[in-house]
Scaffold this motif. Structure first.
Motif, PDB file in Angstrom:
ATOM      1  N   ASP A   1      45.104 -37.866 -19.032  1.00  7.73           N
ATOM      2  CA  ASP A   1      44.129 -38.314 -20.032  1.00  7.73           C
ATOM      3  C   ASP A   1      43.109 -39.245 -19.381  1.00  7.73           C
ATOM      4  O   ASP A   1      41.912 -39.110 -19.570  1.00  7.73           O
ATOM      5  CB  ASP A   1      44.829 -39.084 -21.171  1.00  7.73           C
ATOM      6  CG  ASP A   1      45.772 -38.197 -21.973  1.00  7.73           C
ATOM      7  OD1 ASP A   1      45.439 -37.013 -22.145  1.00  7.73           O
ATOM      8  OD2 ASP A   1      46.825 -38.701 -22.405  1.00  7.73           O
ATOM      9  N   ILE A   2      43.657 -40.214 -18.640  1.00  3.81           N
ATOM     10  CA  ILE A   2      42.780 -41.267 -18.106  1.00  3.81           C
ATOM     11  C   ILE A   2      43.089 -41.474 -16.626  1.00  3.81           C
ATOM     12  O   ILE A   2      44.261 -41.667 -16.259  1.00  3.81           O
ATOM     13  CB  ILE A   2      43.026 -42.593 -18.866  1.00  3.81           C
ATOM     14  CG1 ILE A   2      42.713 -42.408 -20.351  1.00  3.81           C
ATOM     15  CG2 ILE A   2      42.189 -43.733 -18.284  1.00  3.81           C
ATOM     16  CD1 ILE A   2      43.671 -43.094 -21.267  1.00  3.81           C
ATOM     17  N   ALA A   3      42.055 -41.461 -15.792  1.00  2.51           N
ATOM     18  CA  ALA A   3      42.232 -41.801 -14.376  1.00  2.51           C
ATOM     19  C   ALA A   3      41.618 -43.175 -14.156  1.00  2.51           C
ATOM     20  O   ALA A   3      40.452 -43.395 -14.465  1.00  2.51           O
ATOM     21  CB  ALA A   3      41.547 -40.770 -13.486  1.00  2.51           C
ATOM     22  N   VAL A   4      42.436 -44.107 -13.656  1.00  2.00           N
ATOM     23  CA  VAL A   4      41.953 -45.461 -13.348  1.00  2.00           C
ATOM     24  C   VAL A   4      41.796 -45.541 -11.840  1.00  2.00           C
ATOM     25  O   VAL A   4      42.753 -45.287 -11.103  1.00  2.00           O
ATOM     26  CB  VAL A   4      42.966 -46.522 -13.844  1.00  2.00           C
ATOM     27  CG1 VAL A   4      42.502 -47.929 -13.468  1.00  2.00           C
ATOM     28  CG2 VAL A   4      43.179 -46.417 -15.353  1.00  2.00           C
ATOM     29  N   LEU A   5      40.602 -45.893 -11.376  1.00  2.00           N
ATOM     30  CA  LEU A   5      40.355 -45.994  -9.933  1.00  2.00           C
ATOM     31  C   LEU A   5      40.330 -47.469  -9.548  1.00  2.00           C
ATOM     32  O   LEU A   5      39.418 -48.205  -9.953  1.00  2.00           O
ATOM     33  CB  LEU A   5      39.028 -45.320  -9.574  1.00  2.00           C
ATOM     34  CG  LEU A   5      38.831 -43.902 -10.134  1.00  2.00           C
ATOM     35  CD1 LEU A   5      37.511 -43.304  -9.648  1.00  2.00           C
ATOM     36  CD2 LEU A   5      40.006 -43.001  -9.772  1.00  2.00           C
TER      37      LEU A   5
ATOM     38  N   LEU B   1      49.802 -47.358 -25.246  1.00  2.00           N
ATOM     39  CA  LEU B   1      49.273 -46.698 -26.457  1.00  2.00           C
ATOM     40  C   LEU B   1      49.621 -45.207 -26.466  1.00  2.00           C
ATOM     41  O   LEU B   1      49.186 -44.471 -27.353  1.00  2.00           O
ATOM     42  CB  LEU B   1      47.753 -46.890 -26.531  1.00  2.00           C
ATOM     43  CG  LEU B   1      47.321 -48.307 -26.921  1.00  2.00           C
ATOM     44  CD1 LEU B   1      45.840 -48.529 -26.631  1.00  2.00           C
ATOM     45  CD2 LEU B   1      47.611 -48.568 -28.395  1.00  2.00           C
ATOM     46  N   GLY B   2      50.352 -44.761 -25.449  1.00  2.00           N
ATOM     47  CA  GLY B   2      50.855 -43.387 -25.464  1.00  2.00           C
ATOM     48  C   GLY B   2      50.033 -42.402 -24.636  1.00  2.00           C
ATOM     49  O   GLY B   2      50.313 -41.205 -24.659  1.00  2.00           O
ATOM     50  N   TYR B   3      49.046 -42.858 -23.903  1.00  2.00           N
ATOM     51  CA  TYR B   3      48.241 -41.925 -23.097  1.00  2.00           C
ATOM     52  C   TYR B   3      48.894 -41.691 -21.738  1.00  2.00           C
ATOM     53  O   TYR B   3      49.636 -42.529 -21.231  1.00  2.00           O
ATOM     54  CB  TYR B   3      46.823 -42.496 -22.879  1.00  2.00           C
ATOM     55  CG  TYR B   3      46.072 -42.600 -24.178  1.00  2.00           C
ATOM     56  CD1 TYR B   3      45.560 -41.465 -24.801  1.00  2.00           C
ATOM     57  CD2 TYR B   3      45.921 -43.824 -24.811  1.00  2.00           C
ATOM     58  CE1 TYR B   3      44.903 -41.560 -26.020  1.00  2.00           C
ATOM     59  CE2 TYR B   3      45.259 -43.929 -26.025  1.00  2.00           C
ATOM     60  CZ  TYR B   3      44.757 -42.787 -26.623  1.00  2.00           C
ATOM     61  OH  TYR B   3      44.118 -42.865 -27.825  1.00  2.00           O
ATOM     62  N   ARG B   4      48.553 -40.546 -21.172  1.00  2.00           N
ATOM     63  CA  ARG B   4      48.978 -40.277 -19.796  1.00  2.00           C
ATOM     64  C   ARG B   4      47.932 -40.918 -18.877  1.00  2.00           C
ATOM     65  O   ARG B   4      46.749 -40.562 -18.930  1.00  2.00           O
ATOM     66  CB  ARG B   4      49.055 -38.760 -19.589  1.00  2.00           C
ATOM     67  CG  ARG B   4      49.460 -38.443 -18.200  1.00  2.00           C
ATOM     68  CD  ARG B   4      50.196 -37.133 -18.041  1.00  2.00           C
ATOM     69  NE  ARG B   4      50.697 -37.128 -16.688  1.00  2.00           N
ATOM     70  CZ  ARG B   4      50.522 -36.141 -15.833  1.00  2.00           C
ATOM     71  NH1 ARG B   4      49.928 -35.029 -16.216  1.00  2.00           N
ATOM     72  NH2 ARG B   4      50.967 -36.239 -14.606  1.00  2.00           N
ATOM     73  N   VAL B   5      48.372 -41.862 -18.063  1.00  2.00           N
ATOM     74  CA  VAL B   5      47.436 -42.639 -17.239  1.00  2.00           C
ATOM     75  C   VAL B   5      47.841 -42.533 -15.776  1.00  2.00           C
ATOM     76  O   VAL B   5      49.006 -42.754 -15.426  1.00  2.00           O
ATOM     77  CB  VAL B   5      47.449 -44.140 -17.644  1.00  2.00           C
ATOM     78  CG1 VAL B   5      46.371 -44.905 -16.886  1.00  2.00           C
ATOM     79  CG2 VAL B   5      47.274 -44.315 -19.136  1.00  2.00           C
ATOM     80  N   LEU B   6      46.861 -42.245 -14.943  1.00  2.00           N
ATOM     81  CA  LEU B   6      47.108 -42.168 -13.510  1.00  2.00           C
ATOM     82  C   LEU B   6      46.227 -43.212 -12.823  1.00  2.00           C
ATOM     83  O   LEU B   6      45.037 -43.304 -13.137  1.00  2.00           O
ATOM     84  CB  LEU B   6      46.707 -40.762 -13.074  1.00  2.00           C
ATOM     85  CG  LEU B   6      47.216 -40.306 -11.747  1.00  2.00           C
ATOM     86  CD1 LEU B   6      47.661 -38.878 -11.871  1.00  2.00           C
ATOM     87  CD2 LEU B   6      46.105 -40.419 -10.751  1.00  2.00           C
TER      88      LEU B   6
END
Ligand code: FAD
Length: 466
Positions: A8-12, A28-33
């Motif tokens: 869902d979200i890529a954090v760099l 909050l339940g998101y898939r975060v990388l």
């Protein structure tokens, strides 16, 4: 090219901002990388964290990361340029950034964030349904696809940004000195003719010192010349000229220390947090706290967008929040530079003391409450629907607009302001107003809210209704 499954979200970037935004979104339940590069060898840095950072514990459980970091409850120095200043600040900590950042990453991972460490994100590309980010790790290249991109890669990052300087460009030259007769926990700040220095005893006999100078004077200099400049500056210091005479520092690290803001920190599929959105002057010692705060706001903006909330309000809220904190910071740091007297006509000091006049002055002095005045709302007050942080979302809320404040005020000390004004009768006595508010807050808080309103002229003395 190896493809990593879609997220869902890529954090760099895995500094404080990246870890905190990733943590909030994973909760909050998101898939975060989260993709993060290592700090290069020798780039660890000692920084100061103010005790107010603890107020963020509810948003991000910092406790374990702070636990082993030593207290440094006093700063001494010569800031005005003449006498010695002593500034006590109980609860302030000295942190080693490599170990601190590692603890924050572990907190994020424990909340379900997938980490790709020792990896460098390359310039991301937009795709029809989000982003593709190429990543280099240990000689391999893989790619990540995501719906939303969070740029938390600090001041540099290597990505295209739309950043603007908020003050004259400044460089920090940092080094460790070992033969120094120095005690662990001792912090010293000193104004110099063409810059300033900050130092901390990171252990008995080990000094970490940073000198801050104009970027213009460093342009084109090699590492040896910069190291000589760092030494020259410290030898001008009253504290260190004798203590460091003849001593040799370790390698000098050079980094940008200019306050800057990104003009476009939020878009429907991209948000910048921490230094990537607003990088403060290190003088404030507020960078980590500001980064964590922006992460909380950015996570709410992303959650609002992804959950089908008011995306326009989310973007406008976040852009405004970045702008507001940057402008407050610019004024506060310019005031600190303007507080210096001895070399105030030197170009370094003159250039940085600008913008002091930006702060809005309170329009009315605080009224003595003992007289129990009759009060009414100023005619200049308008209630507008402005985007605000409500729990984990951004929503449009009734907010108070008045000439004393640059933007609508929704919350004051954790209380919604517009409903409080709504409950005030025109010409009501202060004591009656406070009694009405005390149903929803303690009496001392009600009193400080009323004093704040009176100091700005939002509430003013006025006759009771006849
Ligand atoms: C000299 C100096 C002294 C300072 N002193 C203080 C102080 O005493 N107190 C204080 O609160 N603040 C201080 N600051 C400010 C503070 O360091 C920053 O505001 C804070 O670190 C911002 O956090 P961040 O997470 O936004 O960025 P950073 O902490 O810079 O984290 C960015 C992360 O992204 C990673 N990264 C970068 N590019 C990429 C990429 N392409 N791919 C993957 N990962 C990437 C980096 O390796 C890093 O881990 C100081 C700053 C300077 C320059």
């Amino acid at each position: 090219v190896t493809r990593v499954p879609r997220t869902d979200i890529a954090v760099l970037g895995g500094g404080p901002a990246g870890s905190a935004v990733a943590y909030r979104l994973a909760r909050l339940g998101y898939r975060v990388l989260l993709v993060t590069a290592d700090r290069p060898d020798g780039m660890d840095r000692t920084e100061v964290l103010p005790p107010s950072i603890e107020t963020l514990q509810g948003a991000f459980p910092l406790g374990p990361a702070l636990a082993d970091q030593p207290l440094a409850p006093l700063t001494r120095g010569r800031w005005s340029g003449f006498g010695e200043d002593v500034r006590p600040h109980p609860g302030t900590r000295l942190v080693q950034r490599v170990s601190f950042d590692r603890s924050l990453l572990q907190i994020a991972a424990a909340a379900g964030v997938e980490l790709i460490e020792s990896a460098r994100a390359r310039r991301p590309h937009r795709t029809p349904d989000g982003w593709m980010v190429p990543i280099d790790r240990a000689g391999d290249r893989c790619s990540v696809t995501a719906r939303i991109l969070v740029d938390a890669a600090g001041r540099r990052g290597g990505f295209a940004r739309n950043s603007r300087l908020l003050a004259a460009a400044t460089v920090a030259l940092c080094a460790r000195w070992t033969p120094a007769a120095i005690r662990a926990g001792e912090i010293w700040v000193e104004a110099l003719p063409d810059g300033w220095c900050w130092s901390a005893g990171v252990a008995d006999g080990v000094l970490e010192a940073a000198t801050f100078v104009s970027m213009a004077e460093c342009r084109g200099l090699g590492l040896q010349a910069l190291r000589r400049r760092h030494c020259q500056l410290l030898l001008q210091s009253e504290r260190f000229s004798a203590a460091l005479h003849g001593a040799v520092p370790g390698p000098v690290r050079v980094c940008d220390a200019t306050a800057r803001i990104d003009e476009d920190p939020a878009q429907p599929d991209l948000i910048r947090v921490g230094d990537a959105a607003f990088a403060p002057d290190p003088m404030s010692s507020q960078g980590v706290q500001a980064a964590l705060r922006s992460a909380v706001q950015a996570a709410a903006a992303v959650h609002t967008i992804l959950s089908g909330g008011d995306a326009e309000a989310a973007i406008s809220f976040y852009q405004d929040a970045v702008q507001a904190v940057a402008m407050r910071h610019r004024t506060a740091t310019a005031e600190l530079y303007a507080g210096h007297q001895r070399w105030r006509d030197h170009p370094f000091w003159r250039a940085r003391a600008e913008h002091v006049t930006d702060a809005p002055a309170p329009s009315v002095p605080i009224q003595p409450m003992a007289a129990d005045p009759a009060l009414r709302l100023s005619r200049d007050v308008e209630i507008v629907a402005a985007p605000a942080l409500v729990g984990d979302m951004i929503e449009r809320m009734p907010s108070v607009m008045h000439r004393s404040e640059p933007r609508p005020v929704t919350w004051l000390n954790g209380h919604l302001l517009a409903p409080l004004l709504d409950r005030m009768g025109s010409g009501e006595r202060a004591s009656a107003i406070l009694a009405g508010w005390s149903a929803t807050m303690p009496a001392d808080e009600a009193s400080s809210v009323l004093q704040w309103l009176m100091a700005r002229g939002i509430v003013e003395p006025g006759p009771p209704p006849s």
